[in-house]
Design a protein around this motif. Sequence first.
Motif, PDB file in Angstrom:
ATOM      1  N   VAL A   1      25.553  69.363  31.335  1.00 21.19           N
ATOM      2  CA  VAL A   1      25.938  69.586  32.728  1.00 21.19           C
ATOM      3  C   VAL A   1      25.030  68.792  33.657  1.00 21.19           C
ATOM      4  O   VAL A   1      25.480  68.167  34.614  1.00 21.19           O
ATOM      5  N   ILE A   2      23.727  68.772  33.342  1.00 25.94           N
ATOM      6  CA  ILE A   2      22.790  68.007  34.165  1.00 25.94           C
ATOM      7  C   ILE A   2      23.118  66.516  34.087  1.00 25.94           C
ATOM      8  O   ILE A   2      23.143  65.818  35.099  1.00 25.94           O
ATOM      9  N   LEU A   3      23.400  66.007  32.886  1.00 21.89           N
ATOM     10  CA  LEU A   3      23.749  64.595  32.734  1.00 21.89           C
ATOM     11  C   LEU A   3      25.002  64.243  33.527  1.00 21.89           C
ATOM     12  O   LEU A   3      25.058  63.224  34.200  1.00 21.89           O
ATOM     13  N   ALA A   4      26.013  65.079  33.455  1.00 25.20           N
ATOM     14  CA  ALA A   4      27.262  64.827  34.177  1.00 25.20           C
ATOM     15  C   ALA A   4      27.026  64.842  35.678  1.00 25.20           C
ATOM     16  O   ALA A   4      27.627  64.071  36.421  1.00 25.20           O
ATOM     17  N   GLY A   5      26.150  65.706  36.147  1.00 28.18           N
ATOM     18  CA  GLY A   5      25.862  65.799  37.572  1.00 28.18           C
ATOM     19  C   GLY A   5      25.068  64.623  38.097  1.00 28.18           C
ATOM     20  O   GLY A   5      24.988  64.407  39.291  1.00 28.18           O
ATOM     21  N   CYS A   6      24.449  63.831  37.226  1.00 24.96           N
ATOM     22  CA  CYS A   6      23.627  62.702  37.654  1.00 24.96           C
ATOM     23  C   CYS A   6      24.374  61.382  37.669  1.00 24.96           C
ATOM     24  O   CYS A   6      23.775  60.358  37.954  1.00 24.96           O
ATOM     25  N   GLU A   7      25.641  61.393  37.337  1.00 22.16           N
ATOM     26  CA  GLU A   7      26.382  60.142  37.355  1.00 22.16           C
ATOM     27  C   GLU A   7      26.472  59.621  38.775  1.00 22.16           C
ATOM     28  O   GLU A   7      26.760  60.354  39.709  1.00 22.16           O
ATOM     29  N   LYS A   8      26.201  58.355  38.933  1.00 26.33           N
ATOM     30  CA  LYS A   8      26.259  57.710  40.238  1.00 26.33           C
ATOM     31  C   LYS A   8      27.705  57.370  40.582  1.00 26.33           C
ATOM     32  O   LYS A   8      28.455  56.926  39.734  1.00 26.33           O
ATOM     33  N   GLU A   9      28.052  57.604  41.856  1.00 26.62           N
ATOM     34  CA  GLU A   9      29.387  57.192  42.301  1.00 26.62           C
ATOM     35  C   GLU A   9      29.453  55.674  42.273  1.00 26.62           C
ATOM     36  O   GLU A   9      28.503  54.998  42.640  1.00 26.62           O
ATOM     37  N   SER A  10      30.581  55.169  41.838  1.00 22.98           N
ATOM     38  CA  SER A  10      30.706  53.713  41.799  1.00 22.98           C
ATOM     39  C   SER A  10      31.062  53.210  43.191  1.00 22.98           C
ATOM     40  O   SER A  10      31.790  53.840  43.936  1.00 22.98           O
ATOM     41  N   GLY A  11      30.493  52.090  43.528  1.00 24.87           N
ATOM     42  CA  GLY A  11      30.763  51.463  44.817  1.00 24.87           C
ATOM     43  C   GLY A  11      31.191  50.033  44.585  1.00 24.87           C
ATOM     44  O   GLY A  11      31.460  49.630  43.461  1.00 24.87           O
ATOM     45  N   PRO A  12      31.215  49.232  45.649  1.00 26.46           N
ATOM     46  CA  PRO A  12      31.629  47.840  45.485  1.00 26.46           C
ATOM     47  C   PRO A  12      30.611  47.057  44.659  1.00 26.46           C
ATOM     48  O   PRO A  12      29.426  47.370  44.643  1.00 26.46           O
ATOM     49  N   VAL A  13      31.086  46.026  43.984  1.00 29.10           N
ATOM     50  CA  VAL A  13      30.206  45.106  43.279  1.00 29.10           C
ATOM     51  C   VAL A  13      29.478  44.310  44.361  1.00 29.10           C
ATOM     52  O   VAL A  13      30.103  43.755  45.253  1.00 29.10           O
ATOM     53  N   LEU A  14      28.155  44.269  44.292  1.00 30.25           N
ATOM     54  CA  LEU A  14      27.384  43.666  45.370  1.00 30.25           C
ATOM     55  C   LEU A  14      26.941  42.234  45.107  1.00 30.25           C
ATOM     56  O   LEU A  14      26.234  41.650  45.914  1.00 30.25           O
ATOM     57  N   GLY A  15      27.384  41.662  44.009  1.00 31.41           N
ATOM     58  CA  GLY A  15      27.028  40.281  43.758  1.00 31.41           C
ATOM     59  C   GLY A  15      27.612  39.791  42.459  1.00 31.41           C
ATOM     60  O   GLY A  15      28.078  40.569  41.636  1.00 31.41           O
ATOM     61  N   GLY A  16      27.576  38.485  42.298  1.00 29.26           N
ATOM     62  CA  GLY A  16      28.088  37.890  41.075  1.00 29.26           C
ATOM     63  C   GLY A  16      28.355  36.412  41.268  1.00 29.26           C
ATOM     64  O   GLY A  16      27.945  35.811  42.262  1.00 29.26           O
ATOM     65  N   THR A  17      29.028  35.836  40.299  1.00 25.17           N
ATOM     66  CA  THR A  17      29.403  34.432  40.333  1.00 25.17           C
ATOM     67  C   THR A  17      30.924  34.333  40.279  1.00 25.17           C
ATOM     68  O   THR A  17      31.547  35.024  39.474  1.00 25.17           O
ATOM     69  N   ILE A  18      31.493  33.513  41.146  1.00 23.53           N
ATOM     70  CA  ILE A  18      32.948  33.332  41.162  1.00 23.53           C
ATOM     71  C   ILE A  18      33.275  31.844  41.211  1.00 23.53           C
ATOM     72  O   ILE A  18      32.447  31.024  41.619  1.00 23.53           O
ATOM     73  N   THR A  19      34.482  31.521  40.795  1.00 26.20           N
ATOM     74  CA  THR A  19      35.009  30.161  40.882  1.00 26.20           C
ATOM     75  C   THR A  19      36.229  30.196  41.787  1.00 26.20           C
ATOM     76  O   THR A  19      37.175  30.942  41.533  1.00 26.20           O
ATOM     77  N   LEU A  20      36.186  29.404  42.843  1.00 29.40           N
ATOM     78  CA  LEU A  20      37.318  29.286  43.771  1.00 29.40           C
ATOM     79  C   LEU A  20      37.972  27.926  43.565  1.00 29.40           C
ATOM     80  O   LEU A  20      37.310  26.893  43.688  1.00 29.40           O
ATOM     81  N   SER A  21      39.249  27.928  43.267  1.00 22.57           N
ATOM     82  CA  SER A  21      39.983  26.698  42.990  1.00 22.57           C
ATOM     83  C   SER A  21      40.919  26.358  44.147  1.00 22.57           C
ATOM     84  O   SER A  21      41.513  27.241  44.757  1.00 22.57           O
ATOM     85  N   SER A  22      41.049  25.072  44.405  1.00 25.12           N
ATOM     86  CA  SER A  22      42.015  24.616  45.419  1.00 25.12           C
ATOM     87  C   SER A  22      43.358  24.267  44.788  1.00 25.12           C
ATOM     88  O   SER A  22      44.260  23.797  45.475  1.00 25.12           O
ATOM     89  N   GLN A  23      43.496  24.526  43.476  1.00 23.93           N
ATOM     90  CA  GLN A  23      44.745  24.193  42.783  1.00 23.93           C
ATOM     91  C   GLN A  23      45.854  25.136  43.228  1.00 23.93           C
ATOM     92  O   GLN A  23      45.718  26.360  43.180  1.00 23.93           O
ATOM     93  N   LEU A  24      46.964  24.540  43.664  1.00 26.31           N
ATOM     94  CA  LEU A  24      48.119  25.340  44.055  1.00 26.31           C
ATOM     95  C   LEU A  24      48.786  25.907  42.809  1.00 26.31           C
ATOM     96  O   LEU A  24      48.933  25.217  41.799  1.00 26.31           O
ATOM     97  N   GLN A  25      49.200  27.156  42.901  1.00 29.23           N
ATOM     98  CA  GLN A  25      49.880  27.855  41.812  1.00 29.23           C
ATOM     99  C   GLN A  25      51.319  28.117  42.244  1.00 29.23           C
ATOM    100  O   GLN A  25      51.631  28.113  43.419  1.00 29.23           O
ATOM    101  N   GLY A  26      52.183  28.414  41.288  1.00 25.03           N
ATOM    102  CA  GLY A  26      53.561  28.776  41.595  1.00 25.03           C
ATOM    103  C   GLY A  26      54.517  27.621  41.381  1.00 25.03           C
ATOM    104  O   GLY A  26      54.112  26.493  41.111  1.00 25.03           O
TER     105      GLY A  26
END
Length: 180
Positions: free
Chosen positions: A7-32
Amino acid sequence: FSLAFLVILAGCEKESGPVLGGTITLSSQLQGSESYYLYGFHYGNAEMYPYPQQGETLPDIINEPFPPSDGSDDPSQPGFNTPARVNGFALVGEFPSLDDANAFFRDYTAVEEGLIFETPSDTVKLYQVWLQQTSTGNYVKMVIRDIQYLEAESGEAYNEVILEYTFSPEGSSEFSCGCN
């Protein structure tokens, strides 16, 4: 005793929030095929979304290429835009190496006063550090790690920008998430 521990372990779970960082790739390639779109990134959901698409979440950032400024046949140059068409981007540093850019990025802990955010950005180049103010008023710092110029099967040139970002939710102007 075991039940109390669970019960104590379950009560200590942190609420998930937004991802605050990372690496992304943005492409200018048109899709569709009939209607064309780009994939953009939404920081709050930490997911890629097509733009423009009806009924979808609007991305915070897309790689919308600039034509070559000298009129040559060189591939288009990368540039950022925000589909919401509000707020935008401010360049806060340009560096000769990724190590220098990473050091500045890591030490940049708060949005400075007096920045002017433009929609769209200027041409994006290697080892720059950018700030974005999203349409919801949140701040993101980004370091440009790599830019690749590619060609689609159709022969169309496009580019990809690989960036590392830190997202500061809830309108905070400080980057204190510890994700650097």
